[in-house]
Scaffold this motif. Structure first.
Motif, PDB file in Angstrom:
ATOM      1  N   GLU A  61       4.262  40.111  58.370  1.00  0.00           N
ATOM      2  CA  GLU A  61       5.695  40.260  58.591  1.00  0.00           C
ATOM      3  C   GLU A  61       6.240  41.385  57.711  1.00  0.00           C
ATOM      4  O   GLU A  61       7.052  42.193  58.144  1.00  0.00           O
ATOM      5  CB  GLU A  61       6.402  38.941  58.272  1.00  0.00           C
ATOM      6  CG  GLU A  61       7.892  39.016  58.526  1.00  0.00           C
ATOM      7  CD  GLU A  61       8.588  37.677  58.396  1.00  0.00           C
ATOM      8  OE1 GLU A  61       7.966  36.707  57.937  1.00  0.00           O
ATOM      9  OE2 GLU A  61       9.768  37.608  58.760  1.00  0.00           O
ATOM     10  N   ASN A  62       5.743  41.426  56.481  1.00  0.00           N
ATOM     11  CA  ASN A  62       6.175  42.460  55.554  1.00  0.00           C
ATOM     12  C   ASN A  62       5.709  43.840  56.008  1.00  0.00           C
ATOM     13  O   ASN A  62       6.460  44.809  55.989  1.00  0.00           O
ATOM     14  CB  ASN A  62       5.586  42.146  54.182  1.00  0.00           C
ATOM     15  CG  ASN A  62       6.441  42.675  53.071  1.00  0.00           C
ATOM     16  OD1 ASN A  62       7.263  43.552  53.281  1.00  0.00           O
ATOM     17  ND2 ASN A  62       6.254  42.144  51.889  1.00  0.00           N
ATOM     18  N   LEU A  63       4.453  43.892  56.440  1.00  0.00           N
ATOM     19  CA  LEU A  63       3.879  45.163  56.897  1.00  0.00           C
ATOM     20  C   LEU A  63       4.651  45.691  58.099  1.00  0.00           C
ATOM     21  O   LEU A  63       4.936  46.875  58.210  1.00  0.00           O
ATOM     22  CB  LEU A  63       2.415  44.922  57.270  1.00  0.00           C
ATOM     23  CG  LEU A  63       1.514  46.145  57.375  1.00  0.00           C
ATOM     24  CD1 LEU A  63       1.484  46.897  56.064  1.00  0.00           C
ATOM     25  CD2 LEU A  63       0.110  45.711  57.768  1.00  0.00           C
ATOM     26  N   LEU A  64       5.010  44.774  59.004  1.00  0.00           N
ATOM     27  CA  LEU A  64       5.734  45.180  60.206  1.00  0.00           C
ATOM     28  C   LEU A  64       7.169  45.576  59.889  1.00  0.00           C
ATOM     29  O   LEU A  64       7.766  46.387  60.597  1.00  0.00           O
ATOM     30  CB  LEU A  64       5.743  44.038  61.232  1.00  0.00           C
ATOM     31  CG  LEU A  64       4.416  43.694  61.893  1.00  0.00           C
ATOM     32  CD1 LEU A  64       4.579  42.511  62.815  1.00  0.00           C
ATOM     33  CD2 LEU A  64       3.865  44.880  62.644  1.00  0.00           C
ATOM     34  N   ALA A  65       7.722  44.986  58.810  1.00  0.00           N
ATOM     35  CA  ALA A  65       9.108  45.302  58.467  1.00  0.00           C
ATOM     36  C   ALA A  65       9.220  46.677  57.821  1.00  0.00           C
ATOM     37  O   ALA A  65      10.298  47.238  57.734  1.00  0.00           O
ATOM     38  CB  ALA A  65       9.660  44.229  57.533  1.00  0.00           C
ATOM     39  N   MET A  66       8.094  47.201  57.384  1.00  0.00           N
ATOM     40  CA  MET A  66       8.114  48.527  56.766  1.00  0.00           C
ATOM     41  C   MET A  66       7.679  49.559  57.805  1.00  0.00           C
ATOM     42  O   MET A  66       7.066  49.219  58.794  1.00  0.00           O
ATOM     43  CB  MET A  66       7.201  48.529  55.541  1.00  0.00           C
ATOM     44  CG  MET A  66       7.739  47.626  54.450  1.00  0.00           C
ATOM     45  SD  MET A  66       6.924  47.821  52.869  1.00  0.00           S
ATOM     46  CE  MET A  66       5.490  46.820  53.067  1.00  0.00           C
ATOM     47  N   SER A 123       5.580  51.658  59.743  1.00  0.00           N
ATOM     48  CA  SER A 123       4.184  52.031  59.979  1.00  0.00           C
ATOM     49  C   SER A 123       3.936  51.890  61.467  1.00  0.00           C
ATOM     50  O   SER A 123       4.401  50.943  62.084  1.00  0.00           O
ATOM     51  CB  SER A 123       3.243  51.133  59.197  1.00  0.00           C
ATOM     52  OG  SER A 123       3.488  49.784  59.507  1.00  0.00           O
ATOM     53  N   LEU A 124       3.186  52.850  62.025  1.00  0.00           N
ATOM     54  CA  LEU A 124       2.901  52.804  63.456  1.00  0.00           C
ATOM     55  C   LEU A 124       1.583  52.087  63.685  1.00  0.00           C
ATOM     56  O   LEU A 124       0.756  51.993  62.784  1.00  0.00           O
ATOM     57  CB  LEU A 124       2.822  54.225  64.020  1.00  0.00           C
ATOM     58  CG  LEU A 124       4.139  54.990  63.985  1.00  0.00           C
ATOM     59  CD1 LEU A 124       3.936  56.419  64.440  1.00  0.00           C
ATOM     60  CD2 LEU A 124       5.195  54.298  64.847  1.00  0.00           C
ATOM     61  N   ARG A 170       3.636  45.005  67.459  1.00  0.00           N
ATOM     62  CA  ARG A 170       4.587  45.735  66.637  1.00  0.00           C
ATOM     63  C   ARG A 170       5.688  44.783  66.171  1.00  0.00           C
ATOM     64  O   ARG A 170       6.441  45.054  65.282  1.00  0.00           O
ATOM     65  CB  ARG A 170       5.226  46.857  67.445  1.00  0.00           C
ATOM     66  CG  ARG A 170       4.463  48.151  67.364  1.00  0.00           C
ATOM     67  CD  ARG A 170       4.610  48.926  68.645  1.00  0.00           C
ATOM     68  NE  ARG A 170       3.515  48.573  69.531  1.00  0.00           N
ATOM     69  CZ  ARG A 170       2.516  49.395  69.825  1.00  0.00           C
ATOM     70  NH1 ARG A 170       2.505  50.589  69.333  1.00  0.00           N
ATOM     71  NH2 ARG A 170       1.533  49.015  70.608  1.00  0.00           N
ATOM     72  N   THR A 171       5.794  43.638  66.874  1.00  0.00           N
ATOM     73  CA  THR A 171       6.784  42.637  66.500  1.00  0.00           C
ATOM     74  C   THR A 171       6.055  41.331  66.232  1.00  0.00           C
ATOM     75  O   THR A 171       4.843  41.264  66.358  1.00  0.00           O
ATOM     76  CB  THR A 171       7.797  42.416  67.631  1.00  0.00           C
ATOM     77  OG1 THR A 171       7.099  41.969  68.782  1.00  0.00           O
ATOM     78  CG2 THR A 171       8.559  43.678  67.942  1.00  0.00           C
ATOM     79  N   LEU A 172       6.804  40.329  65.876  1.00  0.00           N
ATOM     80  CA  LEU A 172       6.171  39.050  65.545  1.00  0.00           C
ATOM     81  C   LEU A 172       6.034  38.119  66.746  1.00  0.00           C
ATOM     82  O   LEU A 172       5.415  37.077  66.639  1.00  0.00           O
ATOM     83  CB  LEU A 172       6.978  38.335  64.465  1.00  0.00           C
ATOM     84  CG  LEU A 172       6.884  38.931  63.064  1.00  0.00           C
ATOM     85  CD1 LEU A 172       7.923  38.313  62.169  1.00  0.00           C
ATOM     86  CD2 LEU A 172       5.501  38.706  62.489  1.00  0.00           C
ATOM     87  N   ASP A 173       6.650  38.503  67.927  1.00  0.00           N
ATOM     88  CA  ASP A 173       6.523  37.523  69.016  1.00  0.00           C
ATOM     89  C   ASP A 173       5.161  37.559  69.685  1.00  0.00           C
ATOM     90  O   ASP A 173       4.376  38.413  69.498  1.00  0.00           O
ATOM     91  CB  ASP A 173       7.569  37.628  70.126  1.00  0.00           C
ATOM     92  CG  ASP A 173       8.470  38.818  70.111  1.00  0.00           C
ATOM     93  OD1 ASP A 173       9.528  38.734  70.693  1.00  0.00           O
ATOM     94  OD2 ASP A 173       8.116  39.847  69.508  1.00  0.00           O
TER      95      ASP A 173
END
Ligand SMILES: Nc1ncnc2c1ncn2[C@@H]1O[C@H](COP(=O)(O)OP(=O)(O)OP(=O)(O)O)[C@@H](O)[C@H]1O
Ligand SMILES: [Mg+2]
Lengths: 379, 310
Positions: A217-222, A224-225, A376-379
């Protein structure tokens, strides 16, 4: 007694909890049933240590009916499948080096003449001994096959030639691994097996660890592609793979004296490509599962057919067509051919280009799947 | 749609399968303010925050965050937003310094080393910088996380229960820091379960069962609720709690130390309920309801959670 009863009820409680948890983890449960079935099928049907229909090149200079009879005898035996008839020994050699045929059988020009004169002519069998086990049965059969074939032709005045020993000499020439040393086959193969096992596992776990620990979740919130994460995650393990390769190659030279005939560059190229293919696969696995445990299971699930169907443990040509088809889809199959080709046969990049292409296609397909599946998202 | 709002989302809805987690939530939050995001467990706070910063795609609804579309411009949002997750989500097998350094690299900070150094210093963690982040206590983890998500100088901070499990002194320091950042122009949305923290916010948004129930300044919410609370003190007061709860007009009863609060919307009914127990020597007086009283009565009014079939 009552202590025993309470203990029993606690065992019951743990038993039921464990049963419920087992039922919830569908993937693990599925693996527990699918793996034995797959193993049964692979070991039961796919593996055959007495391969038949081995592709063969014949180099016949004798146009006589006797030579034709010999060839017919070869084909009808079921052990040899004549893929090439040529007058050009260089062409036959090239097919052997590329692995398109397992044998070259050469019948010299004066074969039938000498046979009739009772001069014991020679039939030369050149076998690709990079996999000694694969060819040994067919070779053992060859003399009998020729004898049987000749029996029909040698009638009337020639019948006396039918006596044992047969009226010709079979000369066997084991190419690439003349002493048929098993390690020469196994050790280069191990390189592919070890790379497959460790690299697929290590990447799939490295990714699922982020999901499992909540750091994803943290990695995705920052910022990064997808491809940045993928390449960044894979790169360290490319180094690991290259180090493993160096160790195995040194060990194979020092401990087992495995020869190295071909070009180091070609091998390095193959290792690089193969490492990336496995890492891309591991990354893809990580997008399909939720936990590190499941990633391990999926790795094992992939590893099993890789071992059995790639030609590492059992001769590839001994397998039925469906199993060969599955084997062709595995990068390890092609990598093994490259490694054995380069180390034992000194095969060139040009001679191996199809194997390279196969691994390349695999890497692309798996890489595309990974990019599509990466969330790319959490869903 | 592109206004002066830091967060401007409308009809935000999120379904997980057929579960409705967030139901038509509107938030228009001006820049530079500190807003509290409240609501019972499972009310959809985390899910809403994740949609705002582009971590979850909304099932329906739309909006902008810092002027960027939440559906299509998540990358721009991420560059200018600091999101602190509810669960500690930094790398426990990296040291404190390594975590900060990783974040600084991802945001491509030009003066990375210096920023990390300064952050460690303001955190007071310079001497522990080489400890694994996983070895920090809960409160320190929260401090590290806040420092890490503010390092790239975001314009918006989304903090999801940043002070859960943090001691009172650390909580106060945390809020001082939030207000300090707000003075520098940052917009801050904080989810919390603490009423005293809600009172430190410019405005609060209250969610229940995925829906926005109310929004406004704390004082206004209390006033508008129309809730009336009586406080009873005395020896026997605790014994009558169960009985008084059953009286008509009493919406909820709560202990406050040795005292009892009863709340409802009908003053006459509440007085009748107290009258029943006049032989009990408790002393009753009307008091202004607390924010907590108001929320609990709102939760009662919102009824059962009807979002999930199970
Ligand atoms: N990934 C998911 N899959 C299915 N359901 C989910 C998922 N994430 C959240 N939910 C459900 O959505 C609802 C809202 O959850 P959310 O985490 O947003 O609540 P919250 O207000 O943050 O609660 P808390 O105060 O406990 O943190 C809950 O009922 C939760 O079970
Ligand atoms: Mg939450």
């Amino acid at each position: 007694m009552s202590a025993f009863a309470t203990s029993l009820s606690r065992i019951g409680a743990i038993f039921f909890k464990e049963m419920i948890q087992m039922r919830r983890d569908r993937l693990t449960l599925g693996m527990m049933f699918i793996i034995p079935i797959i193993q049964l099928i692979l070991f039961g049907y796919a593996i055959n240590v007495n391969p038949k229909n081995l592709p063969t090149a014949v180099h016949v200079e004798d146009a006589s009916p006797i030579a034709r009879t010999l060839l017919q005898g070869l084909e009808s035996s079921g052990y040899f499948d004549i893929k090439l008839q040529t007058q050009d020994p260089a062409e036959a050699d090239d097919w052997l080096a590329r692995g398109k045929v397992a044998f070259i059988i050469a019948i010299p020009a004066d074969f039938s003449e000498k046979l009739i004169r009772g001069e014991r002519p020679q039939v030369l069998i050149e076998a690709d001994a990079t996999d000694p086990a694969a060819a040994s049965n067919a070779i053992a059969q060859a003399e009998k096959i020729f004898e049987l074939a000749l029996r029909h032709d040698l009638k009337g005045p020639l019948a006396n030639l039918n006596a044992a020993p047969p009226p010709f000499d079979l000369v066997l020439h084991s190419r690439y691994n003349p002493e048929a040393i098993t390690q020469f086959n196994i050790v280069p193969g191990l390189l592919g097996v070890i790379l497959t096992m460790t690299l697929v596992m290590i990447t799939s776990i490295a990714m699922t660890r982020e999901t499992e620990r909540g750091t994803l979740e943290n990695l995705l919130a920052m910022p990064s592609l997808a491809y940045e994460v993928m390449i960044g995650k894979i790169m360290p393990y490319v180094t690991v793979g290259l180090l493993q390769t160096t160790i195995i190659l040194f060990a194979s030279k020092i401990l087992f004296g495995v020869p190295f005939q071909g070009s180091l560059m070609v091998l390095a190229l193959a290792v690089g490509l193969f490492v990336v293919a496995n890492l891309a696969l591991g990354f893809t696995f990580s997008t399909l599962v939720k936990t590190q445990m499941q990633a391990m299971q999926l790795t094992f699930f992939f590893f099993l057919p890789s071992m059995l169907l790639s030609g590492f443990m059992f001769p590839f040509r001994g397998m039925p067509e469906w199993a060969q088809g599955l084997g062709q889809a595995l990068p390890l199959t092609h990598f093994l051919r490259i490694v054995r080709g380069v180390m034992l046969k000194g095969a060139s990049l040009e001679q191996l280009h199809q194997e390279f292409l196969a691994i390349l296609i695999f890497t692309f397909a798996v890489g595309l799947l990974a990019m599509a599946r990466y969330r790319r998202t959490l869903d | 749609m592109n206004t002066g709002f830091a967060i401007d989302v409308r009809d935000l809805t999120k379904k997980f399968g057929d579960k409705l987690a967030v139901d038509n939530v509107d938030i228009q939050m001006p820049k530079g303010q500190v807003w509290g995001f409240l609501g019972p467990n499972g009310s959809g706070k985390t899910t809403t925050i994740r949609m705002i910063c582009g971590l979850l795609s909304p099932s329906s609804g739309e909006g902008t965050c810092l002027g960027y579309d939440i559906a299509s411009e998540a990358r721009s949002i991420k560059l200018q937003t600091g999101y602190m997750t509810q669960k500690f989500s930094f790398w426990s097998d990296l040291t404190i310094r390594e975590n900060l350094d990783f974040v600084a690299r991802l945001y491509q900070m030009p003066d990375r080393l210096q920023v990390v150094e300064e952050t460690l210093e303001t955190l007071g963690l310079t001497h522990r910088q080489n400890q694994l982040a996983g070895a920090l206590s809960g409160g320190w983890k929260q401090r590290l996380a806040l420092a890490a998500v503010t390092m790239h100088k975001p314009r918006l901070l989304l903090l999801d229960e940043p002070t859960a499990g943090v001691d009172p002194q650390a909580r106060r320091d945390f809020w001082d820091e939030i207000h300090r950042l707000s003075l520098q122009g940052l917009t801050v949305l904080v989810s919390t379960h603490y009423m005293d923290e809600a009172e430190r916010c410019d405005k609060i948004v209250y969610l229940a069962h995925g829906q926005k129930i109310t929004e406004g300044r704390v004082q206004n919410i209390i006033r508008q609720s129309g809730l009336i609370t009586f406080r009873g003190e005395g020896e026997g007061v605790r014994q009558i709690a169960e009985a008084i709860k059953q009286s008509p007009g009493v919406e909820y009863v709560a202990y406050f130390g040795a005292a009892l609060h009863i709340s409802g919307h009908d003053r006459a009914a509440l007085e009748r309920a107290i009258g029943q127990f006049s032989e009990n020597n408790a002393k009753w007086q009307a008091v202004p309801p607390s924010l907590e009283d108001v929320f609990i009565s709102m939760m009662g009014a919102a009824g059962q959670d009807k979002r999930f079939a199970s």
